[in-house]
Design a protein around this motif. Structure first.
Motif, PDB file in Angstrom:
ATOM      1  N   TYR B 107       0.850  -1.187   0.000  1.00  0.00           N
ATOM      2  CA  TYR B 107       0.000   0.000   0.000  1.00  0.00           C
ATOM      3  C   TYR B 107       0.884   1.235   0.000  1.00  0.00           C
ATOM      4  O   TYR B 107       2.108   1.139   0.114  1.00  0.00           O
ATOM      5  CB  TYR B 107      -0.923  -0.009   1.228  1.00  0.00           C
ATOM      6  N   ALA B 108       0.273   2.392  -0.145  1.00  0.00           N
ATOM      7  CA  ALA B 108       1.039   3.640  -0.169  1.00  0.00           C
ATOM      8  C   ALA B 108       1.157   4.169   1.257  1.00  0.00           C
ATOM      9  O   ALA B 108       0.151   4.465   1.885  1.00  0.00           O
ATOM     10  CB  ALA B 108       0.352   4.665  -1.046  1.00  0.00           C
ATOM     11  N   ARG B 109       2.385   4.260   1.744  1.00  0.00           N
ATOM     12  CA  ARG B 109       2.558   4.817   3.077  1.00  0.00           C
ATOM     13  C   ARG B 109       2.189   6.294   3.034  1.00  0.00           C
ATOM     14  O   ARG B 109       1.572   6.822   3.923  1.00  0.00           O
ATOM     15  CB  ARG B 109       3.984   4.635   3.570  1.00  0.00           C
ATOM     16  N   TRP B 110       2.621   6.951   2.005  1.00  0.00           N
ATOM     17  CA  TRP B 110       2.113   8.295   1.749  1.00  0.00           C
ATOM     18  C   TRP B 110       1.947   8.448   0.249  1.00  0.00           C
ATOM     19  O   TRP B 110       2.608   7.766  -0.531  1.00  0.00           O
ATOM     20  CB  TRP B 110       2.997   9.380   2.352  1.00  0.00           C
ATOM     21  N   PHE B 111       1.047   9.312  -0.111  1.00  0.00           N
ATOM     22  CA  PHE B 111       0.708   9.483  -1.520  1.00  0.00           C
ATOM     23  C   PHE B 111       0.363  10.950  -1.696  1.00  0.00           C
ATOM     24  O   PHE B 111      -0.418  11.505  -0.931  1.00  0.00           O
ATOM     25  CB  PHE B 111      -0.510   8.617  -1.861  1.00  0.00           C
ATOM     26  N   ARG B 112       0.947  11.565  -2.663  1.00  0.00           N
ATOM     27  CA  ARG B 112       0.815  13.016  -2.747  1.00  0.00           C
ATOM     28  C   ARG B 112       0.626  13.431  -4.201  1.00  0.00           C
ATOM     29  O   ARG B 112       1.356  12.978  -5.077  1.00  0.00           O
ATOM     30  CB  ARG B 112       2.098  13.631  -2.202  1.00  0.00           C
ATOM     31  N   ILE B 113      -0.367  14.259  -4.441  1.00  0.00           N
ATOM     32  CA  ILE B 113      -0.555  14.834  -5.775  1.00  0.00           C
ATOM     33  C   ILE B 113      -0.481  16.346  -5.651  1.00  0.00           C
ATOM     34  O   ILE B 113      -1.172  16.945  -4.827  1.00  0.00           O
ATOM     35  CB  ILE B 113      -1.903  14.426  -6.403  1.00  0.00           C
ATOM     36  N   ASN B 114       0.358  16.931  -6.459  1.00  0.00           N
ATOM     37  CA  ASN B 114       0.472  18.380  -6.486  1.00  0.00           C
ATOM     38  C   ASN B 114      -0.463  18.898  -7.575  1.00  0.00           C
ATOM     39  O   ASN B 114      -0.117  18.919  -8.746  1.00  0.00           O
ATOM     40  CB  ASN B 114       1.926  18.763  -6.765  1.00  0.00           C
ATOM     41  N   PHE B 115      -1.671  19.291  -7.161  1.00  0.00           N
ATOM     42  CA  PHE B 115      -2.649  19.748  -8.155  1.00  0.00           C
ATOM     43  C   PHE B 115      -2.239  21.072  -8.778  1.00  0.00           C
ATOM     44  O   PHE B 115      -2.792  21.475  -9.793  1.00  0.00           O
ATOM     45  CB  PHE B 115      -4.027  19.853  -7.521  1.00  0.00           C
ATOM     46  N   GLY B 116      -1.297  21.744  -8.153  1.00  0.00           N
ATOM     47  CA  GLY B 116      -0.786  22.957  -8.765  1.00  0.00           C
ATOM     48  C   GLY B 116      -0.089  22.666 -10.081  1.00  0.00           C
ATOM     49  O   GLY B 116       0.035  23.528 -10.949  1.00  0.00           O
ATOM     50  N   ARG B 117       0.360  21.414 -10.231  1.00  0.00           N
ATOM     51  CA  ARG B 117       1.060  21.029 -11.448  1.00  0.00           C
ATOM     52  C   ARG B 117       0.199  20.202 -12.378  1.00  0.00           C
ATOM     53  O   ARG B 117       0.473  20.109 -13.562  1.00  0.00           O
ATOM     54  CB  ARG B 117       2.240  20.144 -11.064  1.00  0.00           C
ATOM     55  N   CYS B 118      -0.783  19.520 -11.796  1.00  0.00           N
ATOM     56  CA  CYS B 118      -1.569  18.533 -12.552  1.00  0.00           C
ATOM     57  C   CYS B 118      -2.209  19.180 -13.775  1.00  0.00           C
ATOM     58  O   CYS B 118      -2.701  20.311 -13.716  1.00  0.00           O
ATOM     59  CB  CYS B 118      -2.648  17.958 -11.648  1.00  0.00           C
ATOM     60  N   ILE B 119      -2.172  18.462 -14.893  1.00  0.00           N
ATOM     61  CA  ILE B 119      -2.812  18.983 -16.100  1.00  0.00           C
ATOM     62  C   ILE B 119      -4.052  18.178 -16.444  1.00  0.00           C
ATOM     63  O   ILE B 119      -4.589  18.303 -17.537  1.00  0.00           O
ATOM     64  CB  ILE B 119      -1.830  19.003 -17.284  1.00  0.00           C
TER      65      ILE B 119
END
Lengths: 825, 199, 328, 166
Positions: B107-119
């Motif tokens: 599983y993901a111990r931590w998971f992070r999405i930077n929506f500032g970059r997401c297209i």
């Protein structure tokens, strides 16, 4: 040299080459699972099918099983061959589980590559899949049998190539199972290569399990610094943490494989206890301030007590740049001669070996494999340089008899002749072998030193083993392997003379020394003018030397006389330590400066055959993200500075400490212009004649015969004794526990039985260790591994002679474990 | 003639006509005029624009906006932290660390999405082998503080299965997890006993 | 001395008037174009800034002014900075010779309703129009960008090609009016506008004028889908705004010239002269917007073929025929 | 534990061989004879006798059909399931045996007398269908014939037990 045509391109290859190899030489990679360059062909997986358009055997054939022929025409992209390969992949995938997302091999998986490139995207088989239970194979290797495609690479490597027998293939047909008889740690100290060699995810790296995909790692070519062989490795780091080390192909050195010490010895670079900040008098401060403080204090010592009162100590684990800086700073400031060694014997031994290792005699590890008779003098290949043992096995597999002349209970993964003789008898034994195998007539044309040496040969007092003499007489390519750890300069010199004499007789004889540390060769090159700490200690004790700068060196933790070195260190006004380990010396330092590991800044290392290997760092370093965050979570603050990223390479920091300017260029090593980081080139000595070391070759016999004396040698083992890898938690289970080895005859004289405690009164105090009685070792010898938990530093020297009445049986007192007096860690 | 040749022949340019009749000129003018008439008529048609803040239409389920991490039908996290989404991401806005939990599930111990970059290209969803990462039609998530666009796993995890209601990776993977041992997954035989007397 | 000062004051007022109207109209032409294009494409166009988006030009102006003015590092700085000014200034200068009403008498002085009545007004107009291409070509070249350079080159080629047709199409008008002064040309149309006798010249002039002002379907120098934005790809802020103003002022001036040459200039029944001119300009501009909303961009070879193979021969033929008729 | 005389006998045999490994199957057979099947203990003993690793012994043991790594009954019935026997009624024979002994393929009867196993071709194709009971081949089998064989085996087992107990 037949010429054949592959995919409309012509190539000429030597007789006996397989088609798959010829194609590879053209840059055409025919798919393969079971074929491996190191293991050869078996034709088990059927995936390397090509179409032979013209030749004695036409049609679809297995390219790994087919020798090239003159005029052969091969097509690798013939529709028939492509279809065959596609179907084979589909069959191999029938029972393959649907677990790529959670498989650590994903991303560097040969099966994945072949499946995708072969165009097999959808499973047509709708039946049930065959499953297997997995086995626990120890803390380093994860087993997942469902993924197996029965290519047999693992068993072929494990049993045939590396010579261990506890992994096998049971069952028949569709149900074959690759594993051990029962669960347990794999016994093979080269077992890590299963990970590299398995084309699927059956064997994966357990410590690096689930750390990250290969494409995410910051990977870089590097060199293993856990022994003197300098095997090529690839380092993968991520989130400021070294995640895994893999073998990197190096034609002349390690080939395709590395040992487990090299593969899993890296945790020292990630340790939470690794000192990241500079300290002055125990207070953390910035590197700049600590440098200034160290410089001022060094200047003060030099001004008050004279510049000769400052000494600088490097070590054989440091890179050439650091050693260069040590020599440079000493010269620039007029300090005492640079020190690279703790013991005088080590310095002399390596200097002797380096000076005698002529270009005409030196063997690479690869050339050692091609020897047809190997004589090992005073070395335990598996303990001192594990990959050398694997090379010896390859030589043995090709029929070379291997003779090991060593007092230790040597174990090798091959059948060899062990002559367990006392270390003092070794020179005499070599002399006797030379006398028996060579003759004076052929020696006439040889090197003058060899000639004079053969002239001196008298009747040997130790009779040579007849099998060895017989093997030597018929040998065409004899190889002499000689250790420098427990031997002395006499044996080292004799080994070289032996090889030179064989050479003079028209054979392709070679010489292969094992040396201490990763850069013993480099330290010896630097050390023509240097002394060892042992020789300098009286001056520290006498108050002449008032300040010591230890660079990647740990005199407190490694000098063989703990009591004496502690007293000496207390007498110093100033101890400056530059290191990346939390050693005893680092804890005792007045000024401590953090430095970087090979994974961060790289460096240059010269291996024991003089091969210069330049390494660049794989990542920038700093405190791993897993340690800076709260609860395993990386921080959400973003800063310019890398936490713990202040450390710089030792050599660089060292020049900042110097009151006088340190000249960049060094005179004592000249790097050949074509040196590349891939394979390296052999070092060129500035002037071999100037370095030529003439070991004393007289007064050899008689010493060992004294029944009243015992020889104690402190030795290296595969795991647990080498400074860096002994910090690896994954290797600790395989370490040889702190112990003392004795021959049953010697044990009977005390008397002792297996497991009893033995008390030894040696130069540095009394040492209590459990006894292990083994048959296959020399009499009148005690062997003690330099285990980090053993108080071996009480011996006073790494090789010493004691009176027989210095040993006695000790009574176990409570939990009187053989522990070291706990140093600040 | 092979099919390729035929294809080329079809592409050969038509020779220009030298003489045009008056009617052809008339046709051309008529066509031109029709174009002008069409656009002119548009002037008086009601615009079809839906004006956004006043009128918010329900977007199709497969529209690509804010990313979520879904759960399998049993309510467990679907994400196995295989790194495929972060590899597929063209702007490198996804990062994670995989780990193994007590049940042997990755599983993901931590998971992070930077929506500032997401297209919002949807490649992560396409790459995801477990249907864990999914794009939702929820496009209104703009913030003034750039750091608040960085979403952690807690912010991304939702309590439903999203568009794929049935798939449960660990039922198929053949990996030994807490509740199922080897041979107990979908379409699997019992583990082989190599020491059995049966061939 | 006083007369000189008064003359100068009147001139200043006239310049202010013309420039004010030109710039105001330019701003609202942009608004009208966006709005109209929107409706032609069945959408609303700007409707957020003010009622019907009427404050949009002001919002745009504020945006342009406050945006960062970026000069590419590799650009030829001086020329890069100068080029938009060339485009805007030449376009505005052309308006100087356009008469916008009959001569009136103010405090006993004859005040012609034109900034300056040059007797070679027509040539001045063409000269300014040709100079305008320098702005485009230099801007494209100085940007040091492939797209901008291609745009600049296309602009230059297109102007050269259509300048000829433009000039030749107007020769019959000059023949009919017997003067190069725009005031005289307007006066010559006192009884009937020249469009009635010169329909062919009118069509050629309108087409060439649209090509001169780089408007769709002749916007090859910009060609946003092939060249980004062509010659002004690298421009930003108010410098880009200058190109923009230049284009719309050019559009109006061409509208005015069409009115002067073919539609009787400021002449018209009932309404005062300047208003008539304004109406004619706006009508021409609206038609140009309509064309933009209807026709696709020409291909480069089509553009050249149209200019050289159709318009120029037709204009020459028209001169010959007109000459023959006048001679008769 | 291996009886001393058997161990000694095996050691003597092994000494005569050029390489101990070549006698692996013989040693395993001898141990199987002694234990009834090749138990884990037997594997360890064989490995020790032959100087091989346990997994090396197990590789051979799991490869060969007639070396049993699991306990078997007194009579191991190998029914031939190769092609010719299939054609001549293997399935009928198998089902008959399974019904008669009340065990499935691979099972052992509760009284420990019979174990039913398949085997691939015993070379008795001319007298198919065939089966092998403790190294004795029976061909041209019919249900009646099978019953007779089974009864005979039961009888001989009983008499052997009586002899040993009596």
């Amino acid at each position: 040299m037949p010429t054949l045509t592959i995919d409309n391109r012509r190539i000429e290859v030597p007789e006996g080459t397989k088609v798959i190899e010829a194609a590879e030489a053209l840059g055409i990679m025919i798919p393969r699972f079971c074929y491996h360059r190191a293991l050869g062909s078996v034709g088990a997986c059927r995936v390397c099918a090509v179409k032979i358009v013209d030749g004695t055997r036409k049609g679809v054939q297995m390219s790994c099983m087919l020798d090239v022929e003159e005029g052969m025409v091969v097509s690798t992209d013939d529709p028939e061959a492509v279809a065959m390969r596609r179907h084979v992949i589909e069959w191999l995938m029938l029972h393959h589980p649907h677990d790529c997302p959670v498989c650590d091999e994903g991303g560097h998986c040969l099966l994945q590559d072949m499946t995708v490139s072969g165009g097999h995207g959808l499973r047509r088989y709708l039946g049930n899949k065959r499953t297997h239970l997995d086995q626990y194979l120890g803390p380093r290797i994860q087993h997942e049998m469902n993924r197996c495609i029965q290519c047999y690479r693992c068993v072929r490597y494990y049993r045939e190539f590396s010579g261990y027998r506890d992994l096998g293939v049971t069952g028949i047909g569709n149900r074959v199972y690759f594993g051990r008889e029962r669960e347990g740690t794999l016994e093979n100290p080269f077992s890590g290569n299963l990970i590299d060699i398995c084309p699927t995810g059956v064997f994966t790296d357990k410590p690096a399990r689930y750390f990250g995909r290969r494409w995410d790692l910051q990977r870089g070519p590097s060199v293993c610094i856990h022994c003197s062989l300098g095997c090529s490795v690839t380092v993968g780091a991520r989130y400021r943490e070294v995640a895994r080390v893999e073998a990197r192909y190096a034609k002349a050195v390690n080939g395709h494989f590395i040992c487990d010490r090299g593969r899993w010895g890296f945790p020292y670079t990630n340790e939470a206890s690794r000192p990241r900040a500079a300290r002055v008098d125990g207070e953390a401060t910035t590197v700049g301030e600590a440098c200034a403080a160290a410089r001022n204090r060094l200047l003060h010592v030099a001004e008050t007590a004279g510049s000769e009162a400052v000494a600088c100590l490097g070590s054989e684990r440091a890179g050439l740049e650091t050693l260069k800086a040590v020599a440079g700073i000493c010269r620039a400031n007029g300090w005492a001669d640079p020190l690279f060694w703790l013991e005088r014997r080590a310095r002399e031994n390596v200097a002797a070996a380096v000076s005698l290792l002529g270009d005409d005699l030196v063997l690479s590890l690869r050339e050692l494999e091609a020897a047809d008779c190997v004589l090992v003098f005073g070395a335990d290949p598996l303990g001192e340089a594990p990959m050398a043992a694997l090379a010896l096995r390859q030589a043995r597999r090709q029929g070379a008899p291997v003779f090991v002349f060593d007092p230790r209970p040597v174990e090798l993964p091959l059948d060899f002749h062990h002559v367990p003789l006392a270390i003092e008898d070794l020179p005499e034994c070599i002399r006797s072998l030379v006398g028996a195998a060579g003759d004076r007539e052929t020696a006439r044309g040889a090197d003058p030193t060899v000639r004079s040496f053969t002239d001196q040969l008298a009747e040997p007092s130790v009779p040579p083993p007849p099998e060895a003499v017989a093997a030597l007489r018929t040998s065409r390519r004899p190889a002499v392997v000689c250790g420098t750890d427990v031997t002395d300069a006499a044996a080292i010199g004799l080994a070289a003379d032996f090889a030179a004499l064989m050479k003079a007789q028209g054979r392709r004889a070679g010489l292969f020394y094992l040396m201490p540390g990763a850069n013993g060769f480099g330290a010896a090159l630097a050390g023509t003018e240097a002394a060892s700490l042992e020789e300098l200690l009286p001056r520290i004790e006498g108050g002449e030397i008032r300040a010591l700068v230890a660079v990647e060196a740990d005199p407190l933790g490694l000098y063989p006389d703990r009591g004496r070195i502690e007293a000496a260190m207390r007498k110093l006004d100033l101890l400056v330590v530059l290191d990346y380990l939390d050693t005893d010396s680092a804890a005792a330092a007045d000024v401590f400066l953090p430095s970087t590991t090979v994974f961060e800044t790289g460096g240059t290392w010269i291996n024991q055959e003089g091969r210069i290997q330049i390494v660049r760092g794989a990542h920038r370093g700093g405190i791993p993200v897993s340690q800076t965050g709260g609860g395993g979570h990386p921080p959400r603050v973003f800063m310019e500075e890398v936490p713990g990223g202040q450390a710089a390479a030792s050599g660089q920091t060292l020049t900042r400490l110097s009151p006088a300017e340190v000249k960049g260029a060094s005179e004592w090593v000249r790097l050949p212009p074509d040196t590349d980081k891939q394979s390296g080139t052999r070092a060129v000595l500035p002037d071999p004649s100037a370095l030529r070391f003439a070991p004393e070759r007289t007064a050899l016999s008689g010493a060992a015969g004294d029944e009243a004396m015992l020889t104690v040698i402190a030795v290296d083992r595969t795991f647990g004794t080498e400074v860096l890898s002994s910090r690896s938690p994954w290797l600790s289970a395989e370490e040889t526990a702190p112990t003392v080895w004795m021959h049953p005859e010697e044990a009977g004289r005390v008397p002792l039985s297996d497991g009893d405690l033995l008390e030894i009164d040696a130069g540095g105090g009394s040492l209590v260790l459990p006894v292990k009685i083994v048959e296959n070792m020399a009499r009148r010898t005690l062997v003690i591994p330099r285990h980090r938990d053993a108080a071996w530093q009480r011996l006073g020297a790494t090789r010493l002679r004691i009176e027989r009445d210095c040993i006695r049986k000790a009574q176990p007192v409570g939990e009187n474990a053989p522990v070291k007096e706990s140093p600040p860690r | 003639m092979n099919p390729d040749e035929r294809h080329y022949r079809k592409l050969k340019p038509v020779p220009p006509q030298r003489f045009r009749t008056i009617s052809e000129i008339g046709e051309a003018l008529n066509a031109l005029g029709q174009g002008f008439v069409t656009t002119f008529r548009h002037l008086f048609r009601k615009p079809i624009t839906e004006e956004y803040p006043e009128y918010k239409r329900t977007l199709p389920e497969r529209s690509r906006a804010r990313i979520v991490l879904t759960r399998d039908p049993d309510g467990n996290e679907r994400c196995v932290a295989c790194y495929l989404c972060s590899a597929a991401c063209p702007v490198s806005c996804i990062s994670m660390q995989s780990a193994e939990d007590d049940n042997g599930r990755r599983y993901a111990r931590w998971f992070r999405i930077n929506f500032g970059r997401c297209i919002y290209c949807g490649l992560c969803e396409e790459a995801c082998p477990t249907s864990a990462i999914q794009l939702t039609p929820q496009f209104e998530h703009v913030k003034r503080e750039i750091l608040s666009m960085v979403y952690e796993k807690e912010d991304l995890l939702v309590d439903h299965s999203g568009k794929d209601k049935t798939y449960n990776f660990y039922r198929w993977a053949g990996i030994r997890t807490g509740d199922r041992d080897k041979g107990e997954h979908e379409r699997e035989d019992k583990p082989v006993n190599v020491r059995s007397n049966m061939p | 001395m006083i007369a000189w000062i008064a003359g100068f004051a009147v001139l200043l007022v006239k310049i202010g008037l013309v420039l004010g109207v030109l710039l105001f109209l330019a701003a609202y032409l942009v608004w009208a174009e966006r709005k109209l294009l929107g409706r032609l494409q069945i959408r609303y166009g700007p409707n957020r800034a003010g009622i019907f988006g009427l404050l949009q030009p002001i919002a745009d102006a504020i945006k342009m002014m406050t945006k960062e003015d970026i000069v590419p590092e590799a650009a030829d700085r001086t020329i890069f900075l100068l080029a938009p000014a060339v485009v805007a200034v030449t376009a505005m200068l052309m308006a100087a010779v356009v008469p916008f009403g009959p001569t009136i008498t103010l405090w006993g002085r004859q005040v012609p309703m034109v900034v300056t009545d040059l007797n070679v007004g027509l040539l001045f107009v063409f000269a300014m129009s040709s100079l305008g291409v320098y702005g485009v070509a230099l801007g494209g070249w100085a940007s040091n960008s492939k797209f901008a350079l291609l745009g600049g080159i296309r602009g230059a080629a297109q102007m050269i090609s259509y300048e000829l047709a433009l000039g030749l199409s107007i020769v019959p008008v000059v023949m009919l009016a017997g003067s190069l002064s725009l005031v005289d040309i307007v006066d010559a149309q006192a009884s009937y506008p020249f469009i009635l006798v010169q329909p062919v010249a009118f069509v050629i002039f309108v087409v060439s004028a649209m090509a001169e002002s780089k408007r769709i379907p002749f916007d090859l120098p910009e060609a946003e889908n092939e060249l980004g934005a062509g010659y002004h790809t690298e421009y930003s802020g108010m410098r880009f705004g200058m190109f923009f103003i230049g284009e719309y002022v050019h559009m109006q001036v061409l509208g005015a010239l069409i009115a002067v040459f073919f539609l009787g200039g400021w002449r018209g029944p009932l309404l005062p002269g300047p208003l008539w001119l304004l109406i004619k300009i706006i009508v021409v501009a609206l038609v140009m917007i309509w064309v933009r909303g209807t026709l696709p961009r020409l291909r480069y070879d089509q553009l050249m073929a149209l200019g050289w193979k159709v318009l120029i021969p037709a204009a020459l033929a028209n001169i010959v025929i007109t000459g023959a008729v006048v001679l008769l | 534990m291996l009886p001393a005389d058997l161990r000694e006998k095996l050691e003597r045999t092994i000494e005569t061989a050029d390489h101990p490994r070549e006698l692996a199957v013989d040693v395993m057979m001898a141990l199987q004879e002694h234990y009834g099947h090749l138990s884990d203990e037997a594997v360890a003993e064989a490995a020790q006798l032959l100087d091989m690793s346990e997994v090396e012994i197990d590789e051979l043991a799991t490869f060969y059909t007639f070396i049993y790594r699991e306990p078997v009954g007194r009579y191991v019935i190998h029914v031939c399931d190769s092609l010719i026997c299939w054609m001549d009624g293997y399935e009928k024979l198998r089902d008959h045996l399974a019904r008669k002994l009340n065990i499935a393929m691979g099972g052992t009867t509760d009284d420990g007398l019979f174990t039913l196993l398949p085997v691939c071709c015993v070379g008795y194709c001319d007298r198919s269908p065939a089966m092998l009971v403790n190294r004795r081949v029976h061909g041209n089998l019919t249900p009646e014939k099978v019953d007779a064989i089974l009864d005979g085996l039961r009888e001989s087992a009983r008499s052997a037990d009586e002899t040993s107990s009596g």
